[in-house]
Design a protein around this motif. Structure first.
Motif, PDB file in Angstrom:
ATOM      1  N   ASP A   2       2.018   7.367  -0.263  1.00  0.00           N
ATOM      2  CA  ASP A   2       1.770   8.644  -0.921  1.00  0.00           C
ATOM      3  C   ASP A   2       0.294   8.727  -1.320  1.00  0.00           C
ATOM      4  O   ASP A   2      -0.152   8.011  -2.214  1.00  0.00           O
ATOM      5  CB  ASP A   2       2.654   8.757  -2.161  1.00  0.00           C
ATOM      6  CG  ASP A   2       2.461  10.046  -2.933  1.00  0.00           C
ATOM      7  OD1 ASP A   2       1.601  10.860  -2.546  1.00  0.00           O
ATOM      8  OD2 ASP A   2       3.174  10.225  -3.938  1.00  0.00           O
ATOM      9  N   PRO A   3      -0.504   9.582  -0.650  1.00  0.00           N
ATOM     10  CA  PRO A   3      -1.942   9.654  -0.962  1.00  0.00           C
ATOM     11  C   PRO A   3      -2.235  10.110  -2.386  1.00  0.00           C
ATOM     12  O   PRO A   3      -3.318   9.869  -2.909  1.00  0.00           O
ATOM     13  CB  PRO A   3      -2.494  10.650   0.063  1.00  0.00           C
ATOM     14  CG  PRO A   3      -1.324  11.358   0.613  1.00  0.00           C
ATOM     15  CD  PRO A   3      -0.106  10.510   0.391  1.00  0.00           C
ATOM     16  N   SER A   4      -1.274  10.744  -3.050  1.00  0.00           N
ATOM     17  CA  SER A   4      -1.499  11.194  -4.425  1.00  0.00           C
ATOM     18  C   SER A   4      -1.116  10.127  -5.459  1.00  0.00           C
ATOM     19  O   SER A   4      -1.321  10.329  -6.649  1.00  0.00           O
ATOM     20  CB  SER A   4      -0.713  12.481  -4.694  1.00  0.00           C
ATOM     21  OG  SER A   4       0.680  12.228  -4.641  1.00  0.00           O
ATOM     22  N   ASP A  33     -10.925   5.119   7.857  1.00  0.00           N
ATOM     23  CA  ASP A  33     -11.242   6.550   7.931  1.00  0.00           C
ATOM     24  C   ASP A  33     -12.158   6.855   9.113  1.00  0.00           C
ATOM     25  O   ASP A  33     -12.030   7.905   9.747  1.00  0.00           O
ATOM     26  CB  ASP A  33     -11.892   7.036   6.632  1.00  0.00           C
ATOM     27  CG  ASP A  33     -10.905   7.153   5.481  1.00  0.00           C
ATOM     28  OD1 ASP A  33      -9.685   7.057   5.721  1.00  0.00           O
ATOM     29  OD2 ASP A  33     -11.364   7.337   4.331  1.00  0.00           O
ATOM     30  N   ARG A  68      -2.661   2.940  -5.519  1.00  0.00           N
ATOM     31  CA  ARG A  68      -2.587   2.835  -4.051  1.00  0.00           C
ATOM     32  C   ARG A  68      -2.144   1.457  -3.605  1.00  0.00           C
ATOM     33  O   ARG A  68      -1.420   1.311  -2.638  1.00  0.00           O
ATOM     34  CB  ARG A  68      -3.943   3.158  -3.431  1.00  0.00           C
ATOM     35  CG  ARG A  68      -4.160   4.640  -3.258  1.00  0.00           C
ATOM     36  CD  ARG A  68      -5.467   4.952  -2.607  1.00  0.00           C
ATOM     37  NE  ARG A  68      -5.444   4.642  -1.196  1.00  0.00           N
ATOM     38  CZ  ARG A  68      -6.511   4.644  -0.426  1.00  0.00           C
ATOM     39  NH1 ARG A  68      -7.682   4.935  -0.919  1.00  0.00           N
ATOM     40  NH2 ARG A  68      -6.428   4.361   0.853  1.00  0.00           N
ATOM     41  N   ARG A  82       0.857  -1.187   0.000  1.00  0.00           N
ATOM     42  CA  ARG A  82       0.000   0.000   0.000  1.00  0.00           C
ATOM     43  C   ARG A  82       0.883   1.223   0.000  1.00  0.00           C
ATOM     44  O   ARG A  82       1.770   1.371   0.844  1.00  0.00           O
ATOM     45  CB  ARG A  82      -0.906   0.028   1.227  1.00  0.00           C
ATOM     46  CG  ARG A  82      -1.906   1.183   1.172  1.00  0.00           C
ATOM     47  CD  ARG A  82      -2.650   1.317   2.482  1.00  0.00           C
ATOM     48  NE  ARG A  82      -3.740   2.252   2.435  1.00  0.00           N
ATOM     49  CZ  ARG A  82      -3.621   3.572   2.446  1.00  0.00           C
ATOM     50  NH1 ARG A  82      -2.429   4.127   2.465  1.00  0.00           N
ATOM     51  NH2 ARG A  82      -4.691   4.343   2.422  1.00  0.00           N
TER      52      ARG A  82
END
Length: 176
Positions: A32-34, A142, A38, A29
């Motif tokens: 880096d969220p960008s 989340d 993913r 995974r």
């Protein structure tokens, strides 16, 4: 590698068989969220299911199935299918009892692929969680990051689990 050469740092999670004797794959995974990719899942045995947590689940008890490994860590007796096509991976598990299994998809009302996978799960005979309209977070992880407790999330999952016609009705309301 120098820090500047680490372009795609990932958390790597192992996928073991039920006896924890064989590594059957792993999933990376991105941190880096960008990153547009993913997750990367590598299967070491083509016929093996791409499922995280097989070595810890008790198939004699109620089983919860999530889309992501991190989500599964918050719910007791959970496994995670690496990807959203959960039914095709669960078909590879001979010990799975559909009537004693709840599939917990991510909370993505507008994602047509997720909706199709929920429909497929219902048609195949699984219990599914249909998230209540007040939940805005995308997934269990989340929800925890926003301050919900794992115990409260499990209670919400259990209270919003449906099967058969009840699931179809709940899904119809969920889409609106």
């Amino acid at each position: 590698l120098k820090p500047s050469e680490k372009k795609d740092r990932r958390i790597v999670l192992p996928l073991f068989d039920e006896k924890k004797q064989n590594l059957i794959g792993f999933q990376g995974r991105s941190l880096d969220p960008s990153n547009s990719i993913r997750y990367i899942t590598i299967s070491l045995q083509e016929s093996a299911p791409k499922v995280f947590g097989l070595e810890t689940v008790d198939f004699k008890k109620h089983v919860y199935v999530t889309e992501g490994p991190f989500d599964s860590l918050f719910i007791p007796n959970s496994i995670a299918v690496c990807g959203s096509d959960i039914v095709s991976q669960l078909d590879k598990l001979p010990k799975i009892d559909k009537s004693n299994t709840t599939i917990v998809f991510d909370n993505e009302r507008s994602n047509t692929q997720i909706i199709k996978n929920i429909e497929k799960s219902i048609e195949t005979g699984y219990n599914v969680t249909i998230w209540p309209s007040g939940i805005k977070q995308k997934d269990i992880n989340d929800m925890v990051l926003e301050g919900m407790t794992a115990a409260d999330i499990k209670l919400m999952i259990d209270a919003n689990t449906h099967s058969g016609l009840s699931a179809k009705l709940a899904l119809s309301a969920y889409r609106r």
